[in-house]
Scaffold this motif. Structure first.
Motif, PDB file in Angstrom:
ATOM      1  N   ILE A 201       3.081 -15.853  44.602  1.00 26.74           N
ATOM      2  CA  ILE A 201       3.419 -15.643  46.018  1.00 26.74           C
ATOM      3  C   ILE A 201       4.034 -14.263  46.218  1.00 26.74           C
ATOM      4  CG2 ILE A 201       4.914 -16.422  47.906  1.00 26.74           C
ATOM      5  CD1 ILE A 201       4.550 -19.277  46.832  1.00 26.74           C
ATOM      6  N   LEU A 202       4.956 -13.877  45.329  1.00 28.55           N
ATOM      7  CA  LEU A 202       5.584 -12.557  45.436  1.00 28.55           C
ATOM      8  C   LEU A 202       4.567 -11.437  45.213  1.00 28.55           C
ATOM      9  CD1 LEU A 202       8.903 -13.288  43.514  1.00 28.55           C
ATOM     10  CD2 LEU A 202       8.687 -12.824  45.947  1.00 28.55           C
ATOM     11  N   LYS A 203       3.660 -11.657  44.275  1.00 28.12           N
ATOM     12  CA  LYS A 203       2.641 -10.640  43.972  1.00 28.12           C
ATOM     13  C   LYS A 203       1.695 -10.426  45.152  1.00 28.12           C
ATOM     14  CE  LYS A 203      -0.984  -9.621  40.570  1.00 28.12           C
ATOM     15  NZ  LYS A 203      -1.692 -10.132  39.376  1.00 28.12           N
TER      16      LYS A 203
ATOM     17  N   VAL B 251      15.586 -21.874  36.679  1.00 32.30           N
ATOM     18  CA  VAL B 251      14.506 -21.442  37.571  1.00 32.30           C
ATOM     19  C   VAL B 251      15.080 -20.571  38.686  1.00 32.30           C
ATOM     20  CG1 VAL B 251      12.682 -22.222  39.134  1.00 32.30           C
ATOM     21  CG2 VAL B 251      13.103 -23.472  37.027  1.00 32.30           C
ATOM     22  N   HIS B 252      16.265 -20.939  39.168  1.00 31.28           N
ATOM     23  CA  HIS B 252      16.935 -20.131  40.201  1.00 31.28           C
ATOM     24  C   HIS B 252      17.176 -18.702  39.682  1.00 31.28           C
ATOM     25  CE1 HIS B 252      19.964 -19.039  43.230  1.00 31.28           C
ATOM     26  NE2 HIS B 252      20.712 -18.614  42.228  1.00 31.28           N
ATOM     27  N   HIS B 253      17.618 -18.594  38.433  1.00 36.77           N
ATOM     28  CA  HIS B 253      17.858 -17.274  37.823  1.00 36.77           C
ATOM     29  C   HIS B 253      16.547 -16.491  37.710  1.00 36.77           C
ATOM     30  CE1 HIS B 253      18.260 -14.535  34.323  1.00 36.77           C
ATOM     31  NE2 HIS B 253      19.439 -14.279  34.865  1.00 36.77           N
ATOM     32  N   ASP B 254      15.487 -17.160  37.260  1.00 41.30           N
ATOM     33  CA  ASP B 254      14.179 -16.490  37.129  1.00 41.30           C
ATOM     34  C   ASP B 254      13.676 -15.986  38.478  1.00 41.30           C
ATOM     35  OD1 ASP B 254      14.242 -17.014  34.460  1.00 41.30           O
ATOM     36  OD2 ASP B 254      12.866 -18.740  34.545  1.00 41.30           O
ATOM     37  N   LEU B 255      13.836 -16.811  39.520  1.00 42.44           N
ATOM     38  CA  LEU B 255      13.366 -16.416  40.852  1.00 42.44           C
ATOM     39  C   LEU B 255      14.122 -15.195  41.356  1.00 42.44           C
ATOM     40  CD1 LEU B 255      11.753 -16.829  43.458  1.00 42.44           C
ATOM     41  CD2 LEU B 255      13.466 -18.503  44.187  1.00 42.44           C
ATOM     42  N   TYR B 256      15.434 -15.162  41.145  1.00 44.77           N
ATOM     43  CA  TYR B 256      16.202 -14.023  41.640  1.00 44.77           C
ATOM     44  C   TYR B 256      15.886 -12.747  40.865  1.00 44.77           C
ATOM     45  CZ  TYR B 256      18.919 -15.899  45.431  1.00 44.77           C
ATOM     46  OH  TYR B 256      19.291 -16.374  46.658  1.00 44.77           O
TER      47      TYR B 256
END
Length: 584
Positions: free
Chosen positions: A382-384, A421-426
């Motif tokens: 999604i970010l890409k 997962v929160h850490h990976d997303l940030y």
């Protein structure tokens, strides 16, 4: 064109418009509350007759239901208004029906032992290069399948085994996971984790029709659907076996084909067996979700024996176990090269030694590594794909994905997983911001704001409004899930029980839970209680276009078809007040 011809054409057009408006009004003005209650009353009677083994009464009531006006209207509405795939065309290329066509379809709906070919559609399997084949029936066949399902499902819901969960109303993947947790709670055990290869595509038609054991007209109709063939690129392929995925009735037929496996295997073993002077429970626990199942037992040789027996049981139906997805493991210890624990329905179930626990170990269920990797990859994509998008648009795409994944896993030990997962997303968001601004510091100052004492990724606040904030994994609270009671079914009519359960489903977000509690799990438009299989929409009591807010006081939960009806009436009233206003 002469003046007379023009006048005749104008009159014809006006007459056609009046007819269309009349049939539209007739469909929308049907007493749906009365129709729903009448059809469910017949389904409830079928369920009770099946429970007591009165199959003569079952078939008589099924015929009555399929002839009834109420059931035919409800079946048409389910297919053309409620179903998420309602705009998918079959071989006739018809995607949707207007109200006048729906009314005509309901009037002509009957079981006529005919079936159109299915349209082949290939969809990607999540996380794999392999694609899943779907067979899409025409709308006409879908409405007849919905009617047949309304007649057959209550009968079989009274027969299905208690530990069968997939594609059944009121039973979810979380019920199966909770059942496994209960089965492993008192003792570490061996587990057969198995999957049936190409279940929907390989079912033997003769054996399936024998199992259904219904009245001749229904039997011939089901056979016509099974033998309809599949049209792919103008080539018709026969269907000598299987029940194609994509049909309304296909999941029910697959469950019927696999019905009996659990009880037949369990009945071959005693309730208990004396070992070393002590009596131990010896009947295996088999938990099935569609074509995936697990066998739990304290003896390794018994588990291997059960695997062989299940393979033999599946042979007459035309099914086999998928070798690459079938393994025997132990819940606590390593067996050879097999690690302890197993994955099932996206969860990892494993036991850990813990001297503080009463039994010396504890059972931990958490999201599987495969599920976590797939979710993080989805967020990365999604970010890409939105490198130059507005922040609000990016958040609109991320929030549903995050909420859906977290709601599915929030009933188990997921707190630490959510943090990772929160850490990976940030970390991914920081890289996304750096790519746009050139520096971490600038992106941090531009896209993060302090809200309620926390730095939050959010959009610029609109004038007089609040910024759109990213929903984070850390916000999710763990909420324990309670398994469905015994062999309960929504067809028993206990709406107090089912209303409370709907508000506690893990995949139901907090807003819908509050609305279910606020309205006592009833639709404020038609007044009927919500059923587990109903499609629900959140509605603004005062529409936003008329100044309504997003607060809970101004929200209500409606059936999808009730929501469409209410919106249509509001648009008509708005148009009557101001015909020139846009967006009606």
């Amino acid at each position: 064109m002469s003046h007379d011809d023009l006048e005749i054409n104008t009159r014809l057009t006006m007459n056609m418009s009046k007819t269309s408006l009349k049939t539209t009004a007739e469909w929308n003005m049907l007493n749906w509350r009365k129709l729903e209650r009448a059809s469910f009353k017949l389904q409830k009677r079928i369920y009770r007759a099946s429970q007591r083994g009165d199959y003569k009464a079952v078939q008589k009531l099924q015929k009555t239901l399929m002839r009834s006006w109420s059931a035919r209207c409800v079946a048409v509405r389910k297919v053309t208004q409620d179903n998420k795939g309602k705009n998918t065309a079959g071989v006739d290329r018809v995607k949707s029906l207007n109200p006048s066509q729906r009314l005509k379809t309901a009037q002509n709906l009957k079981i006529d032992r005919k079936a159109n070919a299915l349209r082949r559609v290939w969809i990607p399997k999540p996380g794999r290069e392999e694609k899943r084949p779907l067979g899409i029936p025409t709308i006409r066949d879908r409405t007849r399948q919905a009617l047949a399902k309304m007649a057959l499902e209550p009968e079989w819901e009274a027969k299905f085994e208690e530990s069968s969960y997939g594609f059944r109303p009121g039973r979810s993947a979380h019920d199966a996971i909770e059942h496994i947790f209960i089965a492993l709670g008192q003792k570490s055990k061996y587990v057969l984790d198995a999957d049936i290869a190409k279940c929907f595509d390989k079912i033997n038609h003769v054996e399936l029709l024998k199992k259904i054991n219904t009245f001749p007209k229904m039997r011939r109709q089901v056979k016509a659907w099974l033998k309809a063939g599949i049209l792919e690129r103008d080539t018709l392929f026969p269907t000598p076996e299987g029940t194609p995925q994509g049909g309304v009735i296909s999941p029910l037929l697959a469950n019927i084909a696999l019905h009996g496996m659990i009880d037949d295997i369990r009945n071959q073993y005693p309730e208990s067996k004396r070992i070393g002077g002590k009596s131990q429970k010896w009947k295996p626990i088999i938990i099935r979700y569609a074509d995936d199942f697990v066998v739990i037992h304290p003896d390794l040789e018994t588990v291997k024996e059960i695997k062989t027996k299940i393979s033999k049981w599946l042979e007459p139906i035309g099914l086999t176990l998928k070798d690459e997805k079938t393994r025997i493991c132990h819940s606590l210890q390593k067996i050879g090269d097999e690690k302890p624990g197993f994955d099932f329905l996206g969860f990892n179930i494993k036991q850990f030694k813990d001297n503080r626990a009463r039994l010396g170990y504890k059972t931990i269920i958490q999201p599987s590594q495969k599920s976590v990797r797939k979710h993080v990859q989805q967020l990365r994509e999604i970010l890409k794909n939105n490198r130059s998008a507005r922040i609000s648009d990016l958040i609109k795409k991320l929030n549903p994905v995050i909420k859906g994944w977290c709601n599915y896993f929030r009933s188990v030990c997921s707190a630490m997983t959510f943090k990772r997962v929160h850490h990976d997303l940030y970390q991914m968001l920081f890289l996304w911001g750096k790519r746009r601004t050139g520096k971490y510091k600038i992106s941090y100052q531009k896209y993060w704001r302090e809200i309620n004492g926390k730095m939050t990724f959010c959009s610029d606040p609109p004038q007089g409004g609040e910024p759109m904030m990213l929903y984070t994994h850390n916000e999710v609270r763990i909420q324990r899930f309670v398994k469905v009671k015994g062999d309960n079914s929504p067809y028993n009519g206990d709406w107090t029980y089912w209303g409370k359960r709907m508000g506690s489903y893990p995949n139901v977000n907090a807003k819908i839970q509050k609305l279910l509690k606020k309205d006592n799990a009833k639709c404020n438009w038609c007044g009927l209680s919500f059923k587990p299989q109903d499609e629900l929409d959140v509605d603004h009591i005062i529409p936003k276009i008329d100044g309504g807010s997003n607060r809970i006081k101004n929200l209500q939960l409606l059936h999808r078809h009730c929501h469409h009806e209410k919106t249509g009436i509001e648009n008509q009233q708005r148009y009557a007040r101001n015909p020139m206003q846009p967006n009606h």
